[in-house]
Design an enzyme around this catalytic site. Structure first.
Site, PDB file in Angstrom:
ATOM      1  N   HIS A   3      34.396  35.127  44.699  1.00 32.71           N
ATOM      2  CA  HIS A   3      33.281  34.715  45.546  1.00 32.71           C
ATOM      3  C   HIS A   3      31.982  34.917  44.762  1.00 32.71           C
ATOM      4  O   HIS A   3      31.988  35.549  43.710  1.00 32.71           O
ATOM      5  CB  HIS A   3      33.260  35.570  46.819  1.00 32.71           C
ATOM      6  CG  HIS A   3      33.157  37.025  46.494  1.00 32.71           C
ATOM      7  ND1 HIS A   3      34.265  37.833  46.355  1.00 32.71           N
ATOM      8  CD2 HIS A   3      32.091  37.816  46.217  1.00 32.71           C
ATOM      9  CE1 HIS A   3      33.883  39.056  46.036  1.00 32.71           C
ATOM     10  NE2 HIS A   3      32.557  39.079  45.936  1.00 32.71           N
ATOM     11  N   HIS A  24      26.339  33.865  39.431  1.00 35.13           N
ATOM     12  CA  HIS A  24      27.481  33.750  38.523  1.00 35.13           C
ATOM     13  C   HIS A  24      28.749  34.125  39.278  1.00 35.13           C
ATOM     14  O   HIS A  24      28.691  34.743  40.343  1.00 35.13           O
ATOM     15  CB  HIS A  24      27.311  34.682  37.309  1.00 35.13           C
ATOM     16  CG  HIS A  24      27.409  36.124  37.669  1.00 35.13           C
ATOM     17  ND1 HIS A  24      26.347  36.832  38.208  1.00 35.13           N
ATOM     18  CD2 HIS A  24      28.437  36.998  37.614  1.00 35.13           C
ATOM     19  CE1 HIS A  24      26.717  38.071  38.446  1.00 35.13           C
ATOM     20  NE2 HIS A  24      27.996  38.202  38.105  1.00 35.13           N
TER      21      HIS A  24
END
Length: 189
Positions: A42, A128
């Site tokens: 995630h 990221h």
């Protein structure tokens, strides 16, 4: 009671499969890396090491309010890098482009959480996806990783935020979804 929790953007299954394949390709090249379980991958927007349970309703309301102001958007997953750098990596990551909608959503969420007394993040947000973490100090020749730096993992349509409880176990962290907030849809339980 306090919860270890976080708010994140969940990654769709088809993209998790692409990333799992990349991890399998990288594993022989980087044997001293503990890879993130693709099923739990995630993008974290906000981490709470100890969130008071009585704050959950306020967190949910904040997420629903912020979600109303942000339409779903798309980002491309690609690029490979490491923090602090590829020569002395500690965390391997995949990049996300464009960053602007992610930065805007995270900033708005952070402001909303600050308004309900849940302070802001001290570290700057760098969108990221974490691929893995070095088990110990690694020295790499960045030239060995050049083939992966332009890796493209597909397009991600971001449609919701989720709040997860995270429990640490000997087998690793287990994440349980507590509630979600759709983007641009007025909220839902």
């Amino acid at each position: 009671m306090n919860l270890r929790a976080f708010i994140a953007l969940p990654l769709p299954a088809h993209l998790r499969q692409e990333i799992a394949a990349l991890q399998q390709t990288l594993a022989p090249v980087l044997p001293r890396v503990r890879w993130v379980n693709p099923e739990q991958m995630h993008l974290t927007l906000r981490f709470f090491p100890a969130l008071p349970e009585e704050c959950l309703d306020q967190v949910r309301e904040t997420m629903l309010s912020v979600g109303n102001f942000h339409a779903p958007f798309q980002v491309d997953i690609g690029g490979f890098g490491a923090f602090p750098n590829l020569a002395r990596p500690r965390v391997f990551w995949l990049g996300l482009r464009p960053e602007a909608p992610l930065l805007g959503l995270q900033r708005h969420l952070d402001e909303g959480l600050h308004a309900i007394g849940l302070g802001g993040e001290e570290r700057p947000f760098k969108p990221h996806l974490t691929l893995g973490r070095a088990k110990d100090a690694i020295r790499l020749d960045p030239a060995r990783m050049t083939a992966y730096q332009n890796w493209a993992g597909g397009t991600w349509r971001v449609t919701e935020m989720r709040c997860y409880q995270s429990r640490l176990t000997p087998a690793g962290a287990l994440h349980t979804s507590l509630f979600h907030a759709p983007l641009g849809a007025g909220g839902a339980p």
